[in-house]
Design a protein around this motif. Structure first.
Motif, PDB file in Angstrom:
ATOM      1  N   VAL A  20       5.857   3.193   5.063  1.00 36.77           N
ATOM      2  CA  VAL A  20       5.649   2.082   5.994  1.00 36.77           C
ATOM      3  C   VAL A  20       4.203   1.617   5.973  1.00 36.77           C
ATOM      4  CG1 VAL A  20       5.570   1.480   8.453  1.00 36.77           C
ATOM      5  CG2 VAL A  20       7.570   2.659   7.520  1.00 36.77           C
ATOM      6  N   LYS A  21       3.277   2.549   5.979  1.00 37.04           N
ATOM      7  CA  LYS A  21       1.861   2.199   5.994  1.00 37.04           C
ATOM      8  C   LYS A  21       1.481   1.398   4.751  1.00 37.04           C
ATOM      9  CE  LYS A  21      -2.755   4.233   6.514  1.00 37.04           C
ATOM     10  NZ  LYS A  21      -3.528   5.505   6.666  1.00 37.04           N
ATOM     11  N   ALA A  22       1.988   1.815   3.588  1.00 34.51           N
ATOM     12  CA  ALA A  22       1.678   1.104   2.350  1.00 34.51           C
ATOM     13  C   ALA A  22       2.294  -0.293   2.353  1.00 34.51           C
ATOM     14  CB  ALA A  22       2.178   1.902   1.148  1.00 34.51           C
ATOM     15  N   MET A  23       3.513  -0.422   2.866  1.00 31.84           N
ATOM     16  CA  MET A  23       4.156  -1.738   2.957  1.00 31.84           C
ATOM     17  C   MET A  23       3.349  -2.667   3.864  1.00 31.84           C
ATOM     18  SD  MET A  23       7.048  -2.089   1.181  1.00 31.84           S
ATOM     19  CE  MET A  23       8.286  -3.053   2.038  1.00 31.84           C
ATOM     20  N   LEU A  24       2.931  -2.174   5.002  1.00 31.73           N
ATOM     21  CA  LEU A  24       2.162  -3.002   5.928  1.00 31.73           C
ATOM     22  C   LEU A  24       0.807  -3.395   5.342  1.00 31.73           C
ATOM     23  CD1 LEU A  24       2.908  -1.203   9.326  1.00 31.73           C
ATOM     24  CD2 LEU A  24       3.901  -3.348   8.480  1.00 31.73           C
ATOM     25  N   GLU A  72       6.388  -1.511  -6.491  1.00 35.11           N
ATOM     26  CA  GLU A  72       6.033  -0.094  -6.447  1.00 35.11           C
ATOM     27  C   GLU A  72       4.598   0.134  -6.926  1.00 35.11           C
ATOM     28  OE1 GLU A  72       9.302   3.308  -6.730  1.00 35.11           O
ATOM     29  OE2 GLU A  72       8.906   2.293  -8.608  1.00 35.11           O
ATOM     30  N   LYS A  73       4.199  -0.615  -7.929  1.00 32.96           N
ATOM     31  CA  LYS A  73       2.818  -0.522  -8.427  1.00 32.96           C
ATOM     32  C   LYS A  73       1.836  -0.915  -7.337  1.00 32.96           C
ATOM     33  CE  LYS A  73      -0.187  -2.193 -12.150  1.00 32.96           C
ATOM     34  NZ  LYS A  73      -0.252  -3.073 -13.368  1.00 32.96           N
ATOM     35  N   ALA A  74       2.149  -1.973  -6.602  1.00 31.95           N
ATOM     36  CA  ALA A  74       1.270  -2.406  -5.509  1.00 31.95           C
ATOM     37  C   ALA A  74       1.198  -1.346  -4.419  1.00 31.95           C
ATOM     38  CB  ALA A  74       1.768  -3.727  -4.937  1.00 31.95           C
ATOM     39  N   LEU A  75       2.338  -0.744  -4.085  1.00 26.96           N
ATOM     40  CA  LEU A  75       2.363   0.304  -3.065  1.00 26.96           C
ATOM     41  C   LEU A  75       1.558   1.520  -3.508  1.00 26.96           C
ATOM     42  CD1 LEU A  75       6.153   0.259  -2.028  1.00 26.96           C
ATOM     43  CD2 LEU A  75       4.229  -0.688  -0.729  1.00 26.96           C
ATOM     44  N   ARG A  76       1.704   1.902  -4.764  1.00 24.15           N
ATOM     45  CA  ARG A  76       1.055   3.112  -5.261  1.00 24.15           C
ATOM     46  C   ARG A  76      -0.451   2.941  -5.439  1.00 24.15           C
ATOM     47  NH1 ARG A  76       4.395   7.108  -7.032  1.00 24.15           N
ATOM     48  NH2 ARG A  76       3.095   7.714  -8.811  1.00 24.15           N
ATOM     49  N   LYS A  77      -0.910   1.691  -5.490  1.00 24.33           N
ATOM     50  CA  LYS A  77      -2.350   1.455  -5.472  1.00 24.33           C
ATOM     51  C   LYS A  77      -2.917   1.765  -4.086  1.00 24.33           C
ATOM     52  CE  LYS A  77      -2.861  -2.015  -9.123  1.00 24.33           C
ATOM     53  NZ  LYS A  77      -3.203  -3.445  -9.405  1.00 24.33           N
ATOM     54  N   VAL A  78      -2.094   1.591  -3.072  1.00 23.41           N
ATOM     55  CA  VAL A  78      -2.491   1.929  -1.707  1.00 23.41           C
ATOM     56  C   VAL A  78      -2.379   3.430  -1.480  1.00 23.41           C
ATOM     57  CG1 VAL A  78      -1.951   1.614   0.757  1.00 23.41           C
ATOM     58  CG2 VAL A  78      -1.782  -0.331  -0.829  1.00 23.41           C
TER      59      VAL A  78
END
Length: 288
Positions: A20-24, A72-78
């Motif tokens: 959730v934190k990465a999505m936000l 997923e790449k964008a999330l995993r950068k976070v």
């Protein structure tokens, strides 16, 4: 090393928080709205002119596989520990259990306007304002189960009807195909009413609200749904060893689908990758 996509019902409390934190965070940065815009741009139907890459076409599965990988790449950068969980809608069929919990995606929309009022993606929380859409609404909406005209989520038997087909796709390579794994999974049926929506499409209808139409990415459940759809492609490949993406070659100049679909070795917009390159992603991720 390949990372793992897990069943959403098995996530720990900490894993839910990190997802959730990465999505936000990617929403705060404006990155998330780019994904919504892209999906709207490529929501092309049979009746329109030009290339169909994302829907009603053989490349439905590889296109969304690459789309998921970008998210997923964008999330995993976070947060490098985060991956997209999948929602098995043949098992998790309740509107109050995962993924519809207050610590994950929140619940159903309220009766008056279908606005989602619970969870981290509720408009009232101030972190999830709809900026790209097909309407002017700023808040996330859902109508789980479609209250006025109820429908049920697809069953295991519904999914099995797709997985059992040994051929990836067939002519005319569009929404009217009655044979082939791709459309049986994508779910463009025949007839009227709920029977016209199968598997993937029926889930979009069941969630309702923002999940209807090209801007469906505005509901984070889009990704959990498509991760499960992606898993089915993997399961189909395992069951039908040697079966490949079709068509292998582009339809000829006299064919109605000439330059309207992507053949196995042709490039899919907007990335310029081929369906062939998307068939084996075992070195990138696996499913638990």
């Amino acid at each position: 090393m390949a990372y793992t996509r897990k069943d959403v019902s098995t996530l720990t409390a900490a894993e839910r928080r990190r997802f959730v934190k990465a999505m936000l965070e990617i929403k705060r940065r404006g990155e998330y709205d780019e994904f919504v815009r892209m999906h709207i741009d490529y929501y092309t139907s049979d009746g329109e002119e030009g290339l169909r890459a994302a829907h009603m076409a053989p490349s439905f599965l590889p296109w969304h596989r690459r789309f998921l990988l970008d998210l997923e790449k964008a999330l995993r950068k976070v947060d490098s520990s985060v991956s997209v969980p999948y929602w098995d809608w043949t098992r998790e069929r309740s509107t109050t259990h995962a993924p519809w919990t207050a610590d994950l995606l929140g619940g159903n929309g309220r009766v008056t306007d279908r606005q989602v009022m619970t969870g981290p993606f509720a408009y009232s929380g101030g972190q999830w304002t709809i900026k790209e859409g097909i309407t002017d609404g700023e808040f996330l909406t859902r109508d789980l189960g479609r209250s006025r005209n109820p429908i049920q989520l697809p069953t295991r038997d519904d999914l099995e009807s797709a997985l059992a087909d040994p051929v990836y796709d067939t002519r005319p390579w569009d929404s009217t195909c009655t044979k082939g794994f791709r459309n049986k999974l994508e779910g463009w049926g025949t007839g009227r009413g709920s029977v016209a929506w199968r598997n993937h499409n029926r889930v979009h209808r069941w969630v309702g609200g923002a999940m209807l139409g090209g801007a469906s990415v505005n509901d984070p459940v889009f990704w959990l749904h498509h991760a499960f759809v992606d898993l089915q492609w993997t399961r189909w490949q395992q069951r039908h060893r040697g079966a490949r993406y079709l068509p292998a070659t582009p339809p000829g100049a006299g064919d109605d689908q000439h330059e309207r679909i992507v053949a196995r070795h042709e490039k899919m917009p907007p990335w310029g990758v081929t369906p062939d390159s998307m068939e084996d992603v075992s070195r990138i991720y696996r499913y638990a």
